[in-house]
Scaffold this motif. Sequence first.
Motif, PDB file in Angstrom:
ATOM      1  N   LYS A   1       7.929 -67.734 -40.209  1.00 57.43           N
ATOM      2  CA  LYS A   1       8.878 -68.387 -39.290  1.00 57.43           C
ATOM      3  C   LYS A   1       8.716 -69.908 -39.271  1.00 57.43           C
ATOM      4  CE  LYS A   1       9.881 -64.271 -39.029  1.00 57.43           C
ATOM      5  NZ  LYS A   1      10.766 -63.833 -40.136  1.00 57.43           N
TER       6      LYS A   1
ATOM      7  N   ASP B   1      16.854 -64.486 -39.688  1.00 57.03           N
ATOM      8  CA  ASP B   1      16.374 -63.402 -38.823  1.00 57.03           C
ATOM      9  C   ASP B   1      15.349 -63.950 -37.828  1.00 57.03           C
ATOM     10  OD1 ASP B   1      14.465 -60.319 -39.223  1.00 57.03           O
ATOM     11  OD2 ASP B   1      16.085 -60.801 -37.841  1.00 57.03           O
ATOM     12  N   ASN B   2      15.173 -63.253 -36.697  1.00 60.27           N
ATOM     13  CA  ASN B   2      14.072 -63.515 -35.749  1.00 60.27           C
ATOM     14  C   ASN B   2      14.128 -64.867 -35.050  1.00 60.27           C
ATOM     15  OD1 ASN B   2      12.413 -62.175 -38.472  1.00 60.27           O
ATOM     16  ND2 ASN B   2      12.670 -61.013 -36.559  1.00 60.27           N
TER      17      ASN B   2
ATOM     18  N   MET C   1       8.307 -54.517 -40.119  1.00 54.96           N
ATOM     19  CA  MET C   1       9.135 -55.697 -39.846  1.00 54.96           C
ATOM     20  C   MET C   1      10.342 -55.841 -40.785  1.00 54.96           C
ATOM     21  SD  MET C   1       6.553 -58.743 -41.064  1.00 54.96           S
ATOM     22  CE  MET C   1       5.857 -58.772 -42.715  1.00 54.96           C
TER      23      MET C   1
ATOM     24  N   ASP D   1      13.944 -64.763 -43.862  1.00 57.41           N
ATOM     25  CA  ASP D   1      13.195 -63.731 -43.139  1.00 57.41           C
ATOM     26  C   ASP D   1      11.727 -63.782 -43.512  1.00 57.41           C
ATOM     27  OD1 ASP D   1      13.370 -60.083 -42.831  1.00 57.41           O
ATOM     28  OD2 ASP D   1      12.798 -61.638 -41.393  1.00 57.41           O
TER      29      ASP D   1
ATOM     30  N   GLU E   1      14.048 -55.300 -34.369  1.00 52.59           N
ATOM     31  CA  GLU E   1      14.186 -54.028 -35.076  1.00 52.59           C
ATOM     32  C   GLU E   1      13.428 -52.893 -34.372  1.00 52.59           C
ATOM     33  OE1 GLU E   1      13.419 -56.903 -36.560  1.00 52.59           O
ATOM     34  OE2 GLU E   1      11.551 -56.799 -37.641  1.00 52.59           O
TER      35      GLU E   1
END
Length: 214
Positions: free
Chosen positions: A144, A169-170, A40, A141, A199
Amino acid sequence: TRSTRPQRLLGAVQKNATRGDPCSVIQAIDHFCRNKEWAMNVGDEKGCILDAVVSEVNPATVLELGTYCGYSTVRIARLLPPDAKLITLEFNPDFAAIARQVIAWAGLEEKVQLVEGASGDWIPRMKEQFGVKTFDLVFLDHWKDRYLPDTKLMEECGILRKGSVLLADNVICPGTPDYLEFVRNSPRYESQYFKSHLEYTKVEDGLEKSVFLG
Ligand SMILES: O=C(NC/C=C/[C@H]1O[C@@H](Sc2ccncc2)[C@H](O)[C@@H]1O)c1cc([N+](=O)[O-])cc(O)c1O
Ligand SMILES: [Mg+2]
């Protein structure tokens, strides 16, 4: 006992990358994750967007939440000017141990301070512990469900200034819906979505860049 994935990722760096060459460390990790074992890291595609934002902000102080194996730490630190400082927070001691070695292999120890612990505990102590007043750039990152509470905490602790940039990110996969709704609707942020892919996959994901307006 069987090695862990982070240990195997470090092994790939030590085998294939050149000491002191951050780009070769980045390439070795991307090759490992694309051809051997997914991991990740922000990766090469979103990594280029990260690079562009770092270069545009040209930060003197950077906070990274979630070091993991240090891939994005190396991506960011390699672009920083000599006196700039990157503080990266990592909760898992095993990941932190791997990340320290990856960062050292890249020759970037001088620019990076890896702190073991939870963002919620450390964000309120940034000023007193590290003498950093505000951060020019924050890369989110980590877990979450911590993006939103930690952003509110950063505001409350006054470590964001007018113009500080949050890059998350994400925001699509795994997704951070409460954070996204907040930064996109709050009058205190100017937000922009950079569409990309998770990714090393074809799945949609992206980075959200949010400028704190003070
Ligand atoms: O779960 C993801 N990331 C969570 C990352 C968490 C990292 O941050 C700390 S937690 C911490 C660190 C500091 N402070 C508090 C907690 C963990 O020890 C880990 O090193 C993720 C998952 C996917 N995916 O596809 O499933 C893709 C991604 O790009 C991801 O980032
Ligand atoms: Mg991520």
